[in-house]
Design a protein around this motif. Structure first.
Motif, short mmCIF file in Angstrom:
data_model
loop_
_atom_site.label_atom_id
_atom_site.label_comp_id
_atom_site.label_asym_id
_atom_site.label_seq_id
_atom_site.Cartn_x
_atom_site.Cartn_y
_atom_site.Cartn_z
N MET A 102 47.97 28.25 48.92
CA MET A 102 47.01 28.23 47.82
C MET A 102 46.42 29.61 47.56
N GLY A 103 46.28 30.41 48.61
CA GLY A 103 45.81 31.78 48.39
C GLY A 103 46.78 32.58 47.55
N VAL A 104 48.08 32.44 47.82
CA VAL A 104 49.09 33.15 47.04
C VAL A 104 49.16 32.58 45.62
N VAL A 105 48.92 31.27 45.46
CA VAL A 105 48.86 30.68 44.12
C VAL A 105 47.75 31.34 43.30
N VAL A 106 46.59 31.52 43.91
CA VAL A 106 45.47 32.18 43.21
C VAL A 106 45.84 33.62 42.86
N ILE A 107 46.48 34.33 43.80
CA ILE A 107 46.89 35.71 43.54
C ILE A 107 47.90 35.76 42.39
N ALA A 108 48.85 34.82 42.35
CA ALA A 108 49.83 34.80 41.26
C ALA A 108 49.14 34.58 39.92
N ALA A 109 48.18 33.66 39.88
CA ALA A 109 47.46 33.40 38.62
C ALA A 109 46.66 34.62 38.18
N LEU A 110 45.94 35.23 39.11
CA LEU A 110 45.16 36.43 38.76
C LEU A 110 46.06 37.57 38.32
N THR A 111 47.21 37.71 38.97
CA THR A 111 48.14 38.79 38.62
C THR A 111 48.64 38.63 37.20
N MET A 112 49.00 37.42 36.82
CA MET A 112 49.48 37.19 35.45
C MET A 112 48.36 37.43 34.44
N VAL A 113 47.17 36.92 34.72
CA VAL A 113 46.08 37.01 33.75
C VAL A 113 45.61 38.45 33.59
N ILE A 114 45.33 39.13 34.68
CA ILE A 114 44.80 40.50 34.60
C ILE A 114 45.86 41.44 34.05
N HIS A 165 54.49 40.86 35.21
CA HIS A 165 55.81 40.37 35.62
C HIS A 165 55.83 40.07 37.12
N ALA A 166 55.10 40.83 37.92
CA ALA A 166 54.99 40.50 39.35
C ALA A 166 54.41 39.10 39.52
N GLY A 167 53.42 38.76 38.70
CA GLY A 167 52.87 37.41 38.74
C GLY A 167 53.88 36.36 38.35
N LEU A 204 56.14 35.79 41.25
CA LEU A 204 55.44 35.06 42.31
C LEU A 204 55.42 33.56 42.02
N VAL A 205 55.37 33.19 40.76
CA VAL A 205 55.39 31.76 40.40
C VAL A 205 56.64 31.10 40.97
N GLY A 206 57.78 31.74 40.78
CA GLY A 206 59.01 31.18 41.33
C GLY A 206 59.09 31.32 42.84
N LEU A 207 58.59 32.43 43.37
CA LEU A 207 58.72 32.72 44.79
C LEU A 207 58.11 31.65 45.68
N ILE A 208 56.94 31.13 45.30
CA ILE A 208 56.21 30.21 46.17
C ILE A 208 56.56 28.75 45.90
N SER A 209 57.71 28.51 45.23
CA SER A 209 58.15 27.13 45.00
C SER A 209 58.89 26.55 46.19
N PHE A 210 59.39 27.40 47.08
CA PHE A 210 60.05 27.00 48.32
C PHE A 210 61.18 26.01 48.09
N ASP A 211 62.16 26.51 47.34
CA ASP A 211 63.39 25.76 47.12
C ASP A 211 64.50 26.77 46.90
N ARG A 212 65.72 26.33 47.12
CA ARG A 212 66.86 27.24 46.94
C ARG A 212 66.92 27.76 45.50
N THR A 213 66.58 26.91 44.53
CA THR A 213 66.58 27.36 43.14
C THR A 213 65.53 28.43 42.89
N ALA A 214 64.44 28.43 43.68
CA ALA A 214 63.43 29.47 43.55
C ALA A 214 63.97 30.82 43.99
N VAL A 215 64.73 30.84 45.08
CA VAL A 215 65.36 32.08 45.52
C VAL A 215 66.32 32.59 44.45
N GLU A 216 67.09 31.68 43.87
CA GLU A 216 68.02 32.04 42.79
C GLU A 216 67.27 32.67 41.62
#
Length: 520
Positions: free
Chosen positions: A308-320, A342-344, A347-359
């Protein structure tokens, strides 16, 4: 008193074939140092370019030939698996494109973007004499090779100490390269100092976090950290979360995620423009490769404690990143905040924890990286009275005077915005779909935020396109010429941006085949 007999020394099992791309880059960098020391100044630039290009090409060939050498090596500290090989191949391609932009002379005798003497004070007599003699700062080429070698090691690091070594190996050359701009030297040196100080600060966080995780697991090996977390009795649980947070700070700094992004706009603006493109594409790709291995191999079993901490960071990164890009008046700072956004998105895909996320992450870093290097190559060419035209007002009317250059830059902006039939659209779809399917409610919310912030950045990019094509020119804007190498990179960027938007299948399939980490 009982004496303990030490165990017999056991040499580490090293697969030189698996390590060959990194070895080739390091050897090429050392050859570049020798060229810098002994080659005459009149031939040094050409020699460095030939050595650097040949080194990267040979390293790529070595990577292709290591297809059957997957596994862990160097005592288990380096993992050469499919995600590693995909990321290393992408980094070599991006590194070659970035190096070609650095090497372009733009009609002069030396590489145009770099000061004739890095050791001279800005505006000094010594610097003026170096410029009159046609000297060139050619040490940037071996520095780029050293940085690229560290980038290849970064996603392959299978323990925290190796990851730290790779982090420093890629960072230290970039600190130096950031201070070598030909124009606005004080701004360039200020950027290099900021990058160095904040980078050292983030490295301290990484080391402290690694120490805490060692105290928790009794090892810095990622697989052993994961095993310790899955069999934990709770006695040392207080070390886990602080250790994870501090290690993540060190890596999120490199991708420019909020709130560790403050260096990004200043360094992007002050560094030589080709170095900015190199950093924006290659450093981000390498850092996300390291994040993938850390989160999916070492910390996946503990994700409910820190996700959840990384989720918050991803949201802030996209917004800011998106909102602050609206207020920028300098093209390089605008692209800096765009890279934060774009880093945000990644991160949205990164923290999905699935093989398709790595792809999705693998595809995104390639698509974004090629477009970014080509975009900064265009920025490097746009001039007003011989100096780089970085203020947005200087880009007014560029489409009327130089429609082809303005048109290609507009295409790159549309790709950044995620307009369909461009690589940016495919990349965002590849990153967002895993979040919707496997990220739960937080993943859906992140995708909604990502779509909204994409609309905000689209406004910024379209405003720039309007400025280029539908605004009266405020000055005499020109395009540096001849720019053979830069135009080659821009052409490759155009083809890749269109091809990955219209026919993304081959790269997506390759990313899918490369999305599984090997078991320890």
């Amino acid at each position: 008193m009982t004496l303990t007999v030490p165990a017999a020394f056991e040499a580490a099992d090293i697969s030189y074939q698996a390590l060959s791309p990194m070895i080739v880059l390091l050897v090429g960098a050392f050859v570049g140092v020798l060229v810098e020391a002994f080659a005459p100044r009149s031939t040094r630039h050409l020699a460095q370019v030939v050595v650097s290009v040949a080194t990267i090409v040979i390293a790529f060939v070595a990577l292709v030939l290591t297809g059957d050498s997957a596994g862990v090596t160097v005592g288990g500290t380096v993992a050469i698996d499919d995600p590693t090989r995909f990321m290393q191949g992408a980094l070599l391609v991006l590194g070659l494109l970035g190096l070609l932009v650095m090497a372009d002379r733009l009609g002069g005798d030396t590489a145009d973007a770099f000061t004739p003497m890095g050791a001279a004070s800005p505006g000094s007599t010594l610097e003026s004499q170096a410029a009159r003699k046609g000297w060139s700062t050619t040490e940037v080429f071996p520095l780029a090779l050293f940085a690229l070698a560290g980038m290849l090691l970064f996603p392959a690091a299978n323990d925290l100490l190796t990851m730290f070594v790779a982090l420093e190996l890629l960072s230290l050359p970039l600190y130096l390269m950031s201070g070598l701009a030909r124009r606005r030297r004080l701004l360039s040196q200020e950027a290099a100092l900021k990058y160095f100080l904040l980078g050292a600060f983030s490295s301290g966080f990484f080391l402290f976090g690694a120490a805490l995780l060692y105290g928790y697991a009794g090892s810095i090996d990622l697989a052993r950290i994961a095993a310790a977390a899955s069999t934990s009795t709770g006695d040392l649980e207080g070390l886990l979360l602080p250790g994870v947070v501090m290690v993540l700070v060190g890596l999120l700094f490199k991708v420019g995620a909020v709130p560790f992004h403050s260096w990004t706009p200043d360094v992007y603006q002050g560094a030589p423009t080709p170095v900015t493109g190199f950093m924006a594409a290659c450093t981000k790709a390498a850092a996300f490769g390291a994040l993938l291995r850390l989160l999916y191999v070492g910390l996946e079993t503990t994700r409910w404690e820190w996700r959840m901490g990384v989720v918050v960071i991803a949201a802030l990164t996209m917004v800011i990143g998106a909102v602050l890009s609206v207020t920028q008046t300098d093209i390089k700072r605008l692209l800096a905040y765009s890279s934060i956004a774009h880093a945000g998105f990644i991160l949205v895909g990164l923290i999905s924890f699935d093989r398709t996320a790595v792809e999705g992450v693998l595809f995104y870093v390639v698509a974004y990286g090629i477009t970014t290097i080509a975009a900064f190559a265009v920025v490097n060419l746009v001039r007003e009275r011989g100096a780089e035209a970085t203020h947005l007002s200087q880009w007014a009317g560029l489409g009327r005077a130089h429609p082809y250059i303005a048109g290609t830059f507009a295409l790159f902006m549309l790709a950044f915005a995620g307009i369909p039939l461009t690589s940016g659209f495919t990349a965002k779809v590849a990153a967002f779909i895993p979040a919707v399917e496997h990220g739960g409610l937080s993943g859906v919310l992140l995708v909604v935020i990502g779509v909204l912030m994409s609309a905000v950045t689209a406004f910024v990019y379209i405003r720039l396109i309007v400025l280029m094509f539908f605004t009266e020119p405020g000055g005499e804007v020109t395009v540096a010429a001849p720019a053979t190498l830069s135009l080659v990179v821009i052409g490759i960027g155009v083809l890749a941006t269109i091809a990955l938007g219209v026919f993304p299948g081959p790269l997506l399939e390759l990313a899918q085949q490369s999305s599984v980490f090997i078991p320890r």
